[in-house]
Design a protein around this motif. Structure first.
Motif, PDB file in Angstrom:
ATOM      1  N   ARG A 355       0.813  -1.218   0.000  1.00 25.44           N
ATOM      2  CA  ARG A 355       0.000   0.000   0.000  1.00 25.44           C
ATOM      3  C   ARG A 355       0.849   1.271   0.000  1.00 25.44           C
ATOM      4  O   ARG A 355       0.413   2.312  -0.514  1.00 25.44           O
ATOM      5  N   ALA A 356       2.027   1.196   0.601  1.00 26.48           N
ATOM      6  CA  ALA A 356       2.872   2.386   0.741  1.00 26.48           C
ATOM      7  C   ALA A 356       3.230   3.001  -0.603  1.00 26.48           C
ATOM      8  O   ALA A 356       3.550   4.193  -0.675  1.00 26.48           O
ATOM      9  N   PHE A 357       3.144   2.228  -1.684  1.00 25.96           N
ATOM     10  CA  PHE A 357       3.635   2.685  -2.981  1.00 25.96           C
ATOM     11  C   PHE A 357       2.518   3.113  -3.923  1.00 25.96           C
ATOM     12  O   PHE A 357       2.753   3.324  -5.114  1.00 25.96           O
ATOM     13  N   PHE A 358       1.309   3.250  -3.403  1.00 23.22           N
ATOM     14  CA  PHE A 358       0.158   3.678  -4.185  1.00 23.22           C
ATOM     15  C   PHE A 358      -0.463   4.910  -3.548  1.00 23.22           C
ATOM     16  O   PHE A 358      -0.458   5.053  -2.319  1.00 23.22           O
ATOM     17  N   THR A 359      -1.022   5.774  -4.359  1.00 21.08           N
ATOM     18  CA  THR A 359      -1.654   6.989  -3.827  1.00 21.08           C
ATOM     19  C   THR A 359      -3.114   6.787  -3.463  1.00 21.08           C
ATOM     20  O   THR A 359      -3.697   7.627  -2.775  1.00 21.08           O
ATOM     21  N   ASP A 360      -3.714   5.684  -3.926  1.00 20.47           N
ATOM     22  CA  ASP A 360      -5.154   5.512  -3.749  1.00 20.47           C
ATOM     23  C   ASP A 360      -5.524   4.447  -2.720  1.00 20.47           C
ATOM     24  O   ASP A 360      -6.682   4.046  -2.622  1.00 20.47           O
ATOM     25  N   GLY A 361      -4.527   3.971  -1.955  1.00 15.87           N
ATOM     26  CA  GLY A 361      -4.826   2.963  -0.939  1.00 15.87           C
ATOM     27  C   GLY A 361      -4.888   1.556  -1.457  1.00 15.87           C
ATOM     28  O   GLY A 361      -5.178   0.626  -0.688  1.00 15.87           O
ATOM     29  N   SER A 362      -4.626   1.350  -2.745  1.00  9.50           N
ATOM     30  CA  SER A 362      -4.637  -0.003  -3.300  1.00  9.50           C
ATOM     31  C   SER A 362      -3.294  -0.676  -3.026  1.00  9.50           C
ATOM     32  O   SER A 362      -2.447  -0.150  -2.323  1.00  9.50           O
ATOM     33  N   GLY A 363      -3.100  -1.843  -3.601  1.00 11.27           N
ATOM     34  CA  GLY A 363      -1.831  -2.552  -3.432  1.00 11.27           C
ATOM     35  C   GLY A 363      -1.737  -3.413  -2.204  1.00 11.27           C
ATOM     36  O   GLY A 363      -0.650  -3.868  -1.837  1.00 11.27           O
ATOM     37  N   ALA A 364      -2.885  -3.688  -1.549  1.00  5.20           N
ATOM     38  CA  ALA A 364      -2.841  -4.474  -0.317  1.00  5.20           C
ATOM     39  C   ALA A 364      -2.278  -5.869  -0.550  1.00  5.20           C
ATOM     40  O   ALA A 364      -1.675  -6.456   0.355  1.00  5.20           O
ATOM     41  N   ASN A 365      -2.442  -6.403  -1.733  1.00  4.12           N
ATOM     42  CA  ASN A 365      -1.972  -7.768  -2.011  1.00  4.12           C
ATOM     43  C   ASN A 365      -0.598  -7.773  -2.688  1.00  4.12           C
ATOM     44  O   ASN A 365      -0.239  -8.715  -3.387  1.00  4.12           O
ATOM     45  N   ASN A 366       0.165  -6.699  -2.468  1.00  2.98           N
ATOM     46  CA  ASN A 366       1.537  -6.619  -2.965  1.00  2.98           C
ATOM     47  C   ASN A 366       2.500  -6.409  -1.815  1.00  2.98           C
ATOM     48  O   ASN A 366       2.121  -5.934  -0.743  1.00  2.98           O
ATOM     49  N   LEU A 367       3.769  -6.733  -2.048  1.00  2.00           N
ATOM     50  CA  LEU A 367       4.806  -6.406  -1.075  1.00  2.00           C
ATOM     51  C   LEU A 367       6.143  -6.274  -1.794  1.00  2.00           C
ATOM     52  O   LEU A 367       6.339  -6.836  -2.869  1.00  2.00           O
ATOM     53  N   ARG A 368       7.038  -5.505  -1.179  1.00  3.17           N
ATOM     54  CA  ARG A 368       8.364  -5.280  -1.750  1.00  3.17           C
ATOM     55  C   ARG A 368       9.427  -5.979  -0.926  1.00  3.17           C
ATOM     56  O   ARG A 368       9.449  -5.885   0.302  1.00  3.17           O
ATOM     57  N   LEU A 369      10.322  -6.673  -1.626  1.00  2.00           N
ATOM     58  CA  LEU A 369      11.464  -7.325  -0.998  1.00  2.00           C
ATOM     59  C   LEU A 369      12.748  -6.708  -1.527  1.00  2.00           C
ATOM     60  O   LEU A 369      12.905  -6.528  -2.736  1.00  2.00           O
ATOM     61  N   SER A 370      13.671  -6.400  -0.625  1.00  2.00           N
ATOM     62  CA  SER A 370      15.001  -5.937  -1.030  1.00  2.00           C
ATOM     63  C   SER A 370      16.023  -7.020  -0.719  1.00  2.00           C
ATOM     64  O   SER A 370      15.983  -7.646   0.342  1.00  2.00           O
ATOM     65  N   PHE A 371      16.963  -7.221  -1.640  1.00  2.00           N
ATOM     66  CA  PHE A 371      18.011  -8.227  -1.447  1.00  2.00           C
ATOM     67  C   PHE A 371      19.372  -7.595  -1.188  1.00  2.00           C
ATOM     68  O   PHE A 371      20.383  -8.284  -1.147  1.00  2.00           O
ATOM     69  N   SER A 372      19.420  -6.266  -0.969  1.00  2.00           N
ATOM     70  CA  SER A 372      20.705  -5.566  -0.959  1.00  2.00           C
ATOM     71  C   SER A 372      21.560  -5.857   0.256  1.00  2.00           C
ATOM     72  O   SER A 372      22.797  -5.841   0.162  1.00  2.00           O
ATOM     73  N   LEU A 373      20.954  -6.142   1.405  1.00  2.00           N
ATOM     74  CA  LEU A 373      21.710  -6.126   2.658  1.00  2.00           C
ATOM     75  C   LEU A 373      21.948  -7.506   3.259  1.00  2.00           C
ATOM     76  O   LEU A 373      22.556  -7.622   4.316  1.00  2.00           O
ATOM     77  N   LEU A 374      21.486  -8.563   2.598  1.00  2.00           N
ATOM     78  CA  LEU A 374      21.582  -9.902   3.168  1.00  2.00           C
ATOM     79  C   LEU A 374      22.472 -10.796   2.314  1.00  2.00           C
ATOM     80  O   LEU A 374      22.464 -10.713   1.088  1.00  2.00           O
ATOM     81  N   HIS A 375      23.218 -11.681   2.982  1.00  2.00           N
ATOM     82  CA  HIS A 375      24.009 -12.674   2.270  1.00  2.00           C
ATOM     83  C   HIS A 375      23.085 -13.730   1.673  1.00  2.00           C
ATOM     84  O   HIS A 375      21.939 -13.912   2.099  1.00  2.00           O
ATOM     85  N   GLU A 376      23.604 -14.464   0.692  1.00  2.00           N
ATOM     86  CA  GLU A 376      22.772 -15.413  -0.060  1.00  2.00           C
ATOM     87  C   GLU A 376      22.089 -16.439   0.840  1.00  2.00           C
ATOM     88  O   GLU A 376      20.915 -16.756   0.654  1.00  2.00           O
ATOM     89  N   GLU A 377      22.802 -16.961   1.848  1.00  2.00           N
ATOM     90  CA  GLU A 377      22.199 -17.975   2.720  1.00  2.00           C
ATOM     91  C   GLU A 377      21.047 -17.390   3.516  1.00  2.00           C
ATOM     92  O   GLU A 377      19.986 -18.026   3.666  1.00  2.00           O
ATOM     93  N   ALA A 378      21.232 -16.172   4.028  1.00  2.75           N
ATOM     94  CA  ALA A 378      20.159 -15.527   4.783  1.00  2.75           C
ATOM     95  C   ALA A 378      18.963 -15.241   3.884  1.00  2.75           C
ATOM     96  O   ALA A 378      17.805 -15.363   4.313  1.00  2.75           O
ATOM     97  N   ILE A 379      19.225 -14.855   2.641  1.00  2.66           N
ATOM     98  CA  ILE A 379      18.131 -14.620   1.698  1.00  2.66           C
ATOM     99  C   ILE A 379      17.349 -15.912   1.467  1.00  2.66           C
ATOM    100  O   ILE A 379      16.114 -15.922   1.546  1.00  2.66           O
ATOM    101  N   ALA A 380      18.061 -16.997   1.211  1.00  5.67           N
ATOM    102  CA  ALA A 380      17.389 -18.270   0.944  1.00  5.67           C
ATOM    103  C   ALA A 380      16.559 -18.715   2.140  1.00  5.67           C
ATOM    104  O   ALA A 380      15.402 -19.145   1.985  1.00  5.67           O
ATOM    105  N   ASN A 381      17.127 -18.629   3.337  1.00  2.00           N
ATOM    106  CA  ASN A 381      16.393 -19.046   4.539  1.00  2.00           C
ATOM    107  C   ASN A 381      15.193 -18.140   4.800  1.00  2.00           C
ATOM    108  O   ASN A 381      14.102 -18.609   5.146  1.00  2.00           O
TER     109      ASN A 381
END
Length: 405
Positions: A355-381
């Motif tokens: 929802r944070a990325f929409f101006t109209d309150g939509s997007g409830a069934n979406n989410l954002r994942l960032s991979f920048s700060l985690l090592h590969e094993e932590a990402i997989a787990n």
């Protein structure tokens, strides 16, 4: 975020301001054991601390000039370096077309102040960068969500700004094709709008051929940067260091002069010593820093996509970005990512609800994942744990009712 006193004589603008969901999350996710896919925070091991230490020492030997006031436009050698880089990338310009800003986030604020009156149409993608929505919302525009298809662009009336992140967009990770960029520029010309090109992630490409920036396409069509209508917002935050807060705006000289006047009223100038240090580092090792970042983040992106391929339940879609720092998940429509986040936090998993990325309150069934700060094993787990939670949520949803657990 709430105020203790309801009787403060706040402006209407202040009442419209809302805390960043990402910034609020960062206060919570620092606890031990948390696997955070939330903030798009650069990997600190990429910071060349020794080079920065040496650059600061060199700057401080310069007769105190680095500690003095400076011009509002920015440190001339840095502006010249940026102009040469932009020219090499198809945006032929000189230093008069460059304004150094306190990160590219300040550039968005300055642009909003220059162009937006209450009710003005501001065209964006949906979803789009939360920080841009925060910045522009202060000026009370009328947000218009639009997708720029290559062959058919939705028509609308006049607009003041078209804001786009054409390369590896935050939050979706998507990249506009050349034809889509051209369609957006054509729309802006018809609407009489200025294009704001947010190029924060443009250097972080992990595969495929680089595409011309919207500014480069605009200049090729109009004949010169001063005849163009694109303001290119760049930053060193994703390549050298976010903590120094150094970015820039590149565009027609007449607009750069007006933005400079607004910056003078805001902060006089970006910190002199930080500009000098960025210039020293960029002049000697920018390309190397970009290559190191690409190699590291590409491996982490691959780890996230591989984990999603293994574990994502049927009905959960996700983007496959060719660069940048983010993957965008689309859940079945009966799932709410805000509810899911509360359950995920109990398992020490964090992400940013859609929802944070929409101006109209939509997007409830979406989410954002960032991979920048985690090592590969932590990402997989972490992805395995998150997808297990999604499995539970899907079963609960199948049993009846909107749910995420």
């Amino acid at each position: 975020m709430t105020f203790d006193r309801p009787d403060y004589p706040l402006s209407r603008r202040a009442h419209r301001m809302r805390a960043s969901e990402i910034r609020e999350l960062l206060k919570v996710i620092e606890r031990p054991g948390m696997t955070s896919f939330a903030g798009g925070i650069p990997e600190p091991s990429l910071f060349d601390v020794a080079a920065f230490r040496e650059a600061y020492a060199e700057a401080l030997t310069d007769s105190g000039a680095s500690l003095q006031y400076s011009t509002s436009e920015g440190y001339p050698p840095l502006r010249q370096w940026i102009a040469r880089m932009m020219t090499a990338r198809g945006v032929a310009c000189t230093e008069e077309h460059v304004l150094v800003t306190h990160g590219s986030q300040q550039a968005l604020d300055l642009i909003g102040k220059l162009f937006l009156d209450p009710g003005d149409a501001l065209v964006t993608a949906a979803p789009t960068y939360l920080g841009a929505l925060q910045s522009f919302s202060a000026f009370d525009p009328a947000f218009v969500a639009m997708r720029f298809h290559a062959d058919a662009v939705s028509e609308s009336g006049p607009a003041k700004l078209v804001y786009l992140v054409p390369d590896f967009a935050n939050p979706s990770g998507e990249t506009l094709t050349v034809r889509e960029r051209e369609a957006a520029l054509a729309f802006a010309r018809r609407a009489g709008a200025i294009v704001v090109e947010d190029a924060a992630y443009a250097d972080l490409r992990y595969e495929g051929e680089s595409l011309p920036s919207m500014a480069a396409l605009d200049i090729a069509d109009s004949g010169s940067i001063d005849a163009a209508r694109t303001l290119y917002c760049g930053t060193f935050s994703k390549t050298l260091s976010p903590g120094l807060r150094v970015g820039w705006v590149c565009g027609p000289a007449a607009l750069i002069r007006r933005l400079t006047l607004i910056k003078q009223a805001a902060d006089l100038h970006t910190a002199t010593i930080n500009q000098q240090v960025v210039h020293r580092i960029a002049s000697t090792s920018f390309d190397g820093a970009v290559q190191r970042a690409r190699a590291l983040y590409a491996g982490r992106r691959d780890a996230m996509l591989a984990a999603l391929d293994r574990h994502a339940p049927a009905g959960v879609g996700f983007t496959r970005p060719a660069g940048g720092l983010f993957v965008w998940l689309t859940l079945p429509p009966d799932l709410d990512s805000d509810v899911l986040l509360a359950k995920a936090m109990e398992l020490n998993i964090a992400f940013v609800p859609g929802r944070a990325f929409f101006t109209d309150g939509s997007g409830a069934n979406n989410l954002r994942l960032s991979f920048s700060l985690l090592h590969e094993e932590a990402i997989a787990n972490g992805i395995g744990t998150l997808c297990g939670l999604l499995e539970v949520a899907l079963r609960a949803g199948a049993a009846g009712g909107r749910s995420a657990a």
